[in-house]
Design an enzyme around this catalytic site. Structure first.
Site, PDB file in Angstrom:
ATOM      1  N   CYS A 110     -26.352 -50.698 -27.711  1.00 18.89           N
ATOM      2  CA  CYS A 110     -25.479 -49.934 -26.806  1.00 18.89           C
ATOM      3  C   CYS A 110     -24.673 -50.873 -25.913  1.00 18.89           C
ATOM      4  CB  CYS A 110     -26.321 -48.987 -25.949  1.00 18.89           C
ATOM      5  SG  CYS A 110     -27.265 -47.767 -26.898  1.00 18.89           S
ATOM      6  N   HIS A 168     -24.493 -46.776 -21.146  1.00 20.97           N
ATOM      7  CA  HIS A 168     -25.523 -46.345 -20.193  1.00 20.97           C
ATOM      8  C   HIS A 168     -25.768 -47.406 -19.130  1.00 20.97           C
ATOM      9  CE1 HIS A 168     -28.428 -49.097 -22.022  1.00 20.97           C
ATOM     10  NE2 HIS A 168     -28.276 -48.514 -23.211  1.00 20.97           N
TER      11      HIS A 168
END
Length: 244
Positions: free
Chosen positions: A161, A153
Site C-alpha cells: 500500500c 492509509h
C-alpha cells in the site's frame, strides 16, 4: 468454597463488563474517527485551498511518485475546468521496488491508474483511515495480475500500500471523502514509479517495464499540459491515453 465461587463469579461478571465497555469504546472510536479528523483538518484545508479558489468538497485527484515518496493532491475549484496542485504529502512508506504489482503476495506497491469509489472508503481501518484504490484495474486484469485490498492509509507501514503519516491521511481522506459526498463519482489515483522525463526513460530503456513506463509518461505529459487527470484505456496490453 461458596465464597470463593461467588468471588469468582463476580470476577467473571466484572471482566465481561470491561470487555463490553472496551468493545463499545473501540466501536465508537472507529465510527467517529473520520468525523473527528474532518473537524480537525477542514479549517486547515480550507485555509490553503482558498488561496486557489478551492474548498473541501471540490473534485480531487491524487498523483503519487514512488521514487520520490511524494503524493500530490490536485483540486478543481468550483466552475473551473482545470485542476490545481494544492499540496504535496510525504509518503511514509511503500513496499517492493520500482515496477508494477503483478501478483497477490508479492508485497509490491502498484503503478498505474486507479480510482476510489465511495464503497472504498474505510473509516474503521486498523491503519487509522484508509481507502481502496481499486487494484487490479482493467489493464492489470488483462495481464492476469492479481492482488487485493491495496490502500492509501495511515500508520507509516506498508505491504503493498501507500502508507501516509496519520496527519497526512486525515487531510487526504477528508478531501477524497468529501469530494465523493459532493458528487464526484470516482477519485483518480495515479501512481508513477518516477517522474518520467525523457532522460530518465532513456536510462530505463533496458528495463522489462520500459514500454509500460513509456505509456505512463504520455499520461504524465497529458496532466502537465492540461492540469487534468489523464484517462487511459487498455488496448492490446498497452496503455493508451484517451484524448478528451
Amino acid at each position: 468454597m461458596k465464597k470463593s465461587v461467588l468471588l469468582a463469579g463476580l470476577g467473571l461478571v466484572l471482566l465481561a463488563s470491561v470487555v463490553v465497555t472496551l468493545k463499545m469504546a473501540c466501536a465508537e472510536d472507529s465510527v467517529n474517527r473520520a468525523d473527528a479528523a474532518r473537524e480537525r483538518v477542514t479549517p486547515v484545508l480550507n485555509s490553503f485551498l482558498g488561496l486557489c479558489g478551492a474548498k473541501v468538497g471540490d473534485p480531487v485527484f491524487l498523483r503519487a511518485v514512488k521514487e520520490d515518496s511524494v503524493l500530490e493532491l490536485w483540486v478543481k475549484p468550483d466552475k473551473a475546468e482545470r485542476y490545481v496542485l494544492a499540496k504535496r504529502y510525504p509518503i511514509a512508506a511503500w513496499s517492493g521496488k520500482l515496477g508494477p504489482k503483478e501478483k497477490e503476495g508479492d508485497k509490491q506497491t502498484p503503478e498505474g491508474f486507479y480510482e476510489v469509489e465511495p464503497s472504498g472508503l474505510n473509516p474503521r481501518s486498523n491503519y487509522h483511515l484508509a481507502f481502496n484504490i481499486g487494484y487490479p484495474n482493467a489493464y492489470d486484469r488483462s495481464l492476469n495480475r492479481t492482488g487485493s485490498f491495496i490502500m492509501v492509509h495511515g500508520r507509516d507501514v506498508s505491504i503493498g500500500c501507500l502508507a501516509m503519516t496519520d496527519p497526512g491521511i486525515e487531510e487526504i481522506y477528508t478531501m477524497v471523502e468529501q469530494a465523493l459526498i459532493h458528487g464526484q463519482q470516482r477519485v483518480p489515483v495515479q501512481i508513477y514509479p518516477f517522474v518520467p522525463t525523457p532522460a530518465r526513460l532513456l536510462k530505463e530503456k533496458n528495463s522489462p517495464h520500459a514500454a509500460f513506463w513509456a505509456d505512463m509518461a504520455r499520461a504524465w505529459d497529458w496532466t502537465e499540459r492540461t492540469h487534468t487527470p489523464a484517462r487511459v484505456n487498455a488496448v492490446d496490453g498497452r496503455l493508451v491515453v484517451v484524448e478528451q
